[in-house]
Design an enzyme around this catalytic site. Structure first.
Site, mmCIF file in Angstrom:
data_model
loop_
_atom_site.group_PDB
_atom_site.id
_atom_site.type_symbol
_atom_site.label_atom_id
_atom_site.label_comp_id
_atom_site.label_asym_id
_atom_site.label_seq_id
_atom_site.Cartn_x
_atom_site.Cartn_y
_atom_site.Cartn_z
ATOM 1 N N TYR A 12 0.829 -1.198 0.000
ATOM 2 C CA TYR A 12 0.000 0.000 0.000
ATOM 3 C C TYR A 12 0.865 1.249 0.000
ATOM 4 O O TYR A 12 2.049 1.223 0.341
ATOM 5 C CB TYR A 12 -0.952 0.021 1.196
ATOM 6 C CG TYR A 12 -0.297 0.084 2.555
ATOM 7 C CD1 TYR A 12 0.002 1.298 3.147
ATOM 8 C CD2 TYR A 12 0.006 -1.079 3.271
ATOM 9 C CE1 TYR A 12 0.580 1.362 4.411
ATOM 10 C CE2 TYR A 12 0.575 -1.030 4.530
ATOM 11 C CZ TYR A 12 0.871 0.201 5.101
ATOM 12 O OH TYR A 12 1.444 0.257 6.349
ATOM 13 N N ILE A 63 -0.672 3.248 9.491
ATOM 14 C CA ILE A 63 0.192 3.457 8.336
ATOM 15 C C ILE A 63 1.661 3.354 8.741
ATOM 16 O O ILE A 63 2.134 4.100 9.594
ATOM 17 C CB ILE A 63 -0.084 4.839 7.697
ATOM 18 C CG1 ILE A 63 -1.553 4.953 7.299
ATOM 19 C CG2 ILE A 63 0.845 5.062 6.515
ATOM 20 C CD1 ILE A 63 -2.033 3.913 6.295
ATOM 21 N N GLU A 64 2.360 2.442 8.075
ATOM 22 C CA GLU A 64 3.773 2.245 8.367
ATOM 23 C C GLU A 64 4.644 2.367 7.123
ATOM 24 O O GLU A 64 5.822 2.023 7.152
ATOM 25 C CB GLU A 64 3.949 0.887 9.051
ATOM 26 C CG GLU A 64 3.148 0.789 10.344
ATOM 27 C CD GLU A 64 3.342 -0.510 11.099
ATOM 28 O OE1 GLU A 64 4.433 -1.098 10.986
ATOM 29 O OE2 GLU A 64 2.397 -0.926 11.805
ATOM 30 N N LYS A 65 4.042 2.875 6.034
ATOM 31 C CA LYS A 65 4.785 3.086 4.795
ATOM 32 C C LYS A 65 3.928 3.943 3.863
ATOM 33 O O LYS A 65 2.756 4.176 4.130
ATOM 34 C CB LYS A 65 5.116 1.752 4.121
ATOM 35 C CG LYS A 65 3.885 0.953 3.698
ATOM 36 C CD LYS A 65 4.243 -0.327 2.964
ATOM 37 C CE LYS A 65 4.472 -1.463 3.928
ATOM 38 N NZ LYS A 65 4.636 -2.756 3.233
ATOM 39 N N HIS A 114 5.023 9.004 8.911
ATOM 40 C CA HIS A 114 4.092 8.938 7.790
ATOM 41 C C HIS A 114 2.812 9.748 8.003
ATOM 42 O O HIS A 114 2.168 10.126 7.028
ATOM 43 C CB HIS A 114 3.717 7.480 7.522
ATOM 44 C CG HIS A 114 4.894 6.598 7.248
ATOM 45 N ND1 HIS A 114 5.622 6.682 6.094
ATOM 46 C CD2 HIS A 114 5.478 5.624 8.005
ATOM 47 C CE1 HIS A 114 6.611 5.795 6.129
ATOM 48 N NE2 HIS A 114 6.542 5.143 7.275
#
Length: 300
Positions: A114, A155-157, A193
């Site tokens: 994602y 969200i980690e990317k 992020h």
């Protein structure tokens, strides 16, 4: 008759005064939030909400979206969305909502494909989420016809355009139906992020991940690192802030806080903030195994 009325009113006033403290404590109490969806052994959504332990449930995860990809939800051992097998989740979502429990779609997660490549990409993802999980219309709603209460950003990317996604989703809120926004940033501030999105003030709940981050998670040997991080989050972000924790030692590399330490050391400190919202646990399966939420429920 007048004497009877006076006596009755006095008794009623006494009863009210006795009941009032319990009403106040309930209104001031924090909530317990849990993630559900990544282990088929954790039971159904209906069973999860029937425990009475949680006030918000995050369904995780929409783990594929953006960059021109067809979005996909992954509920691990619960169901196969490709065969429309997750439609039955609607029953559980509606059962939870009837109990007053909010159910949010969690997007992202630690794994998956994602990210958002542009503002237009973010708008397309927002439209997809609205039409397939919230109040819009689609012939391919992965979780059936239930309307979720909002979206959780785990969200980690994936690029700088989550602020656009948040604004697009928040724009769908109406007086009749609010779209709740939540986020699960890492505890080092600012989050790599989500800082721009969180700075908008659009988020209702932020459950900060005080685990797998030794520099800001709680430790009885060095509680000040956690306290500094908590103060930074509560002074910088306009939202209800939650202490995000692993529900057992098995689910995280570091950051597990024994229930007694949480009750005696962490909660008395974080409750001083008017922005305190409660405790987030990852996840339902591990909470069942450890019995963590029943131990802390009356103190959150």
């Amino acid at each position: 008759m007048a004497a009877f009325f006076t006596k009755f009113c006095s008794q009623a006033a006494i009863v009210f005064l006795l009941v009032l403290p319990s009403l106040v404590s309930k209104s001031d109490a924090g909530s317990i939030v849990v993630y559900w969806g990544q282990n088929g052994g954790e039971g159904t959504l209906t069973e999860t909400c029937n425990t009475g332990r949680y006030q918000i449930v995050n369904i995780g995860f929409l783990s594929k979206f953006g960059r021109g990809q067809a979005p996909e939800i992954n509920l691990a051992g619960h169901c196969n969305p490709k065969s429309n097998g997750c439609h039955r989740a609607s029953i559980g979502i509606k059962n939870c909502q009837r109990k007053g429990i909010k159910v949010l779609l969690s997007i992202g997660g630690g794994f998956g494909s994602y990210g958002l490549s542009s503002e237009n990409d973010a708008k397309n993802v927002a439209n997809y989420i609205w039409n397939n999980f919230l109040g819009g219309r689609s012939n391919s709603r992965p979780l059936g016809d239930a309307i979720l209460d909002g979206v959780d950003f785990d969200i980690e990317k994936g690029g700088p355009h989550y602020v656009t996604l948040a604004r697009m989703l928040a724009a769908h809120s109406t007086r009749g139906r609010k779209v709740y926004l939540s986020a699960a940033p890492q505890c080092p501030f600012p989050d790599q992020h989500l800082n721009a999105a969180l700075s908008t003030g659009l988020f209702d709940y932020v459950w900060v991940q005080f685990y797998n981050n030794p520099q800001c998670e709680f430790s009885s040997r060095n509680p000040n690192a956690f306290k500094r991080s908590w103060n930074r989050w509560t002074s910088s972000i306009r939202a209800k802030i939650f202490v995000g924790l692993p529900a057992s030692r098995a689910v995280a590399g570091s950051g597990f806080v024994p229930a007694n330490d949480l009750i005696n050391e962490v909660l008395p400190f974080v409750k001083r903030s008017p922005k305190y919202g409660g405790v987030m646990l990852y996840d339902k399966f591990n909470d069942d195994k450890s019995g963590y939420s029943p131990k802390i429920r009356g103190r959150v």
